[in-house]
Design a protein around this motif. Sequence first.
Motif, PDB file in Angstrom:
ATOM      1  N   PRO A 124      38.916  30.665  40.521  1.00 28.91           N
ATOM      2  CA  PRO A 124      39.634  30.926  40.601  1.00 28.91           C
ATOM      3  C   PRO A 124      40.145  32.810  39.478  1.00 28.91           C
ATOM      4  N   HIS A 125      40.421  33.349  40.456  1.00 32.29           N
ATOM      5  CA  HIS A 125      40.643  34.998  39.805  1.00 32.29           C
ATOM      6  C   HIS A 125      41.779  34.539  38.664  1.00 32.29           C
ATOM      7  N   PHE A 126      41.767  34.520  37.345  1.00 31.47           N
ATOM      8  CA  PHE A 126      43.550  34.774  37.068  1.00 31.47           C
ATOM      9  C   PHE A 126      43.717  36.885  36.310  1.00 31.47           C
ATOM     10  N   GLY A 127      44.837  37.152  36.536  1.00 34.80           N
ATOM     11  CA  GLY A 127      45.168  38.631  36.753  1.00 34.80           C
ATOM     12  C   GLY A 127      46.713  38.539  37.193  1.00 34.80           C
ATOM     13  N   PRO A 128      47.611  39.629  36.313  1.00 33.33           N
ATOM     14  CA  PRO A 128      48.488  40.486  37.611  1.00 33.33           C
ATOM     15  C   PRO A 128      48.166  40.912  38.471  1.00 33.33           C
ATOM     16  N   PRO A 129      48.473  40.444  40.800  1.00 34.12           N
ATOM     17  CA  PRO A 129      47.983  41.649  41.023  1.00 34.12           C
ATOM     18  C   PRO A 129      49.335  42.715  41.670  1.00 34.12           C
ATOM     19  N   VAL A 130      48.945  43.755  41.686  1.00 35.45           N
ATOM     20  CA  VAL A 130      49.757  44.765  42.551  1.00 35.45           C
ATOM     21  C   VAL A 130      48.889  45.077  43.903  1.00 35.45           C
ATOM     22  N   LYS A 131      50.220  44.885  44.528  1.00 35.95           N
ATOM     23  CA  LYS A 131      49.422  45.574  46.171  1.00 35.95           C
ATOM     24  C   LYS A 131      50.408  46.478  46.685  1.00 35.95           C
ATOM     25  N   PHE A 132      49.482  47.195  47.200  1.00 37.52           N
ATOM     26  CA  PHE A 132      50.195  48.564  48.379  1.00 37.52           C
ATOM     27  C   PHE A 132      50.257  47.888  50.027  1.00 37.52           C
ATOM     28  N   LEU A 133      51.552  47.837  50.620  1.00 37.44           N
ATOM     29  CA  LEU A 133      51.144  47.550  51.881  1.00 37.44           C
ATOM     30  C   LEU A 133      51.896  48.884  53.214  1.00 37.44           C
ATOM     31  N   HIS A 154      41.686  31.287  27.713  1.00 35.58           N
ATOM     32  CA  HIS A 154      42.064  29.888  28.901  1.00 35.58           C
ATOM     33  C   HIS A 154      42.132  28.837  28.031  1.00 35.58           C
ATOM     34  N   ILE A 155      43.576  27.601  28.685  1.00 39.94           N
ATOM     35  CA  ILE A 155      43.973  26.138  27.818  1.00 39.94           C
ATOM     36  C   ILE A 155      43.444  25.435  29.153  1.00 39.94           C
ATOM     37  N   PHE A 156      42.578  24.758  28.849  1.00 36.44           N
ATOM     38  CA  PHE A 156      42.074  23.621  30.131  1.00 36.44           C
ATOM     39  C   PHE A 156      43.514  22.647  30.742  1.00 36.44           C
ATOM     40  N   ASN A 157      43.324  22.832  31.802  1.00 31.67           N
ATOM     41  CA  ASN A 157      44.994  21.635  32.328  1.00 31.67           C
ATOM     42  C   ASN A 157      44.583  20.652  33.064  1.00 31.67           C
ATOM     43  N   GLY A 158      43.513  20.393  32.451  1.00 28.32           N
ATOM     44  CA  GLY A 158      42.564  18.944  32.930  1.00 28.32           C
ATOM     45  C   GLY A 158      41.959  18.963  34.401  1.00 28.32           C
ATOM     46  N   GLN A 159      42.056  19.987  34.963  1.00 25.87           N
ATOM     47  CA  GLN A 159      41.238  20.490  35.659  1.00 25.87           C
ATOM     48  C   GLN A 159      40.581  21.816  36.058  1.00 25.87           C
ATOM     49  N   HIS A 160      40.974  22.620  35.129  1.00 35.68           N
ATOM     50  CA  HIS A 160      39.991  24.079  35.099  1.00 35.68           C
ATOM     51  C   HIS A 160      39.921  24.775  33.788  1.00 35.68           C
ATOM     52  N   TYR A 161      37.942  23.913  34.044  1.00 40.08           N
ATOM     53  CA  TYR A 161      37.811  24.674  31.918  1.00 40.08           C
ATOM     54  C   TYR A 161      37.975  25.968  32.069  1.00 40.08           C
ATOM     55  N   TRP A 162      38.136  26.978  33.013  1.00 41.56           N
ATOM     56  CA  TRP A 162      37.924  28.429  32.676  1.00 41.56           C
ATOM     57  C   TRP A 162      38.396  29.609  34.035  1.00 41.56           C
ATOM     58  N   GLU A 163      38.817  30.439  33.929  1.00 46.06           N
ATOM     59  CA  GLU A 163      38.955  31.239  35.340  1.00 46.06           C
ATOM     60  C   GLU A 163      38.927  32.116  34.982  1.00 46.06           C
ATOM     61  N   ILE A 164      38.020  33.268  36.252  1.00 48.69           N
ATOM     62  CA  ILE A 164      36.761  34.599  36.153  1.00 48.69           C
ATOM     63  C   ILE A 164      38.847  35.192  35.734  1.00 48.69           C
ATOM     64  N   GLY A 165      38.746  35.969  34.658  1.00 49.01           N
ATOM     65  CA  GLY A 165      39.608  36.920  34.055  1.00 49.01           C
ATOM     66  C   GLY A 165      40.325  36.657  32.832  1.00 49.01           C
ATOM     67  N   LYS A 166      39.921  35.641  32.408  1.00 49.37           N
ATOM     68  CA  LYS A 166      40.600  34.361  31.348  1.00 49.37           C
ATOM     69  C   LYS A 166      39.540  35.514  30.263  1.00 49.37           C
ATOM     70  N   ARG A 167      40.442  35.725  28.790  1.00 51.60           N
ATOM     71  CA  ARG A 167      39.243  35.883  27.890  1.00 51.60           C
ATOM     72  C   ARG A 167      38.192  35.165  27.825  1.00 51.60           C
ATOM     73  N   GLY A 168      37.463  36.043  27.613  1.00 49.64           N
ATOM     74  CA  GLY A 168      35.705  35.696  27.634  1.00 49.64           C
ATOM     75  C   GLY A 168      34.816  35.306  29.064  1.00 49.64           C
ATOM     76  N   TYR A 169      35.700  35.552  30.081  1.00 43.60           N
ATOM     77  CA  TYR A 169      34.868  35.327  31.575  1.00 43.60           C
ATOM     78  C   TYR A 169      35.489  36.564  32.568  1.00 43.60           C
ATOM     79  N   SER A 170      34.636  37.854  31.867  1.00 37.83           N
ATOM     80  CA  SER A 170      35.151  38.811  32.389  1.00 37.83           C
ATOM     81  C   SER A 170      34.740  38.856  33.690  1.00 37.83           C
ATOM     82  N   PRO A 171      34.652  39.551  35.056  1.00 36.98           N
ATOM     83  CA  PRO A 171      34.081  39.893  36.500  1.00 36.98           C
ATOM     84  C   PRO A 171      32.671  39.936  36.254  1.00 36.98           C
TER      85      PRO A 171
END
Length: 206
Positions: A124-133, A154-171
Amino acid sequence: MKQVDKEAYKFERYSHLGRWVSYYYQISEVLKLVPLNILEVGMGDGVFRDYIKNNISISYTSLDIAQDLYPDVVGDVTKLPFPDRSFDVVCVFEVLEHLPFKHFERALTELHRVARQGVVLSLPHFGPPVKFLLKIPFLPEVSFSFKIPFAKRHIFNGQHYWEIGKRGYSPNTIRKIIQKLFSIKKEFIPFENQYHHFFVLIKKHE
């Protein structure tokens, strides 16, 4: 430890349009590697499994920690119960974020060990997307997208411990860990599903 109850995979809860887009890319990227056999770690709702088993002449094995999903093998991705180089390709779709981040590299090491050729991975990759088509009649469709950097904690939601794009988990942080073991052959975020980040990884041999 099992996190996701089987009820979570019901169609109305789990199988949104973006996830079906991801199924396409899961199957497409695996087939491009032309494996004779594959291991899928984490079965989800079984759509990938069923397509491969019913339509493609590739030997398929599933592994999941959840017994009630009836995988071929019950096991843990950080300690895979298979000999070295057991499978041409290992598939891990939206699974490793269910482990504390300190176990991410250990899981990759196990995937590297049991793969002969490589791994198809999505996270999973968190972050607001901008899309053009843009589609003009008689001309090819043009699409373009990018994510706005937004390093939310990132705050643990019962499933995800982390996600790309959150603080400390950059691409770049994720890439550096992956590249200790694999070459990144391909990396992309589907235009139609900006939450799933795909990596096609080729094994670095010892």
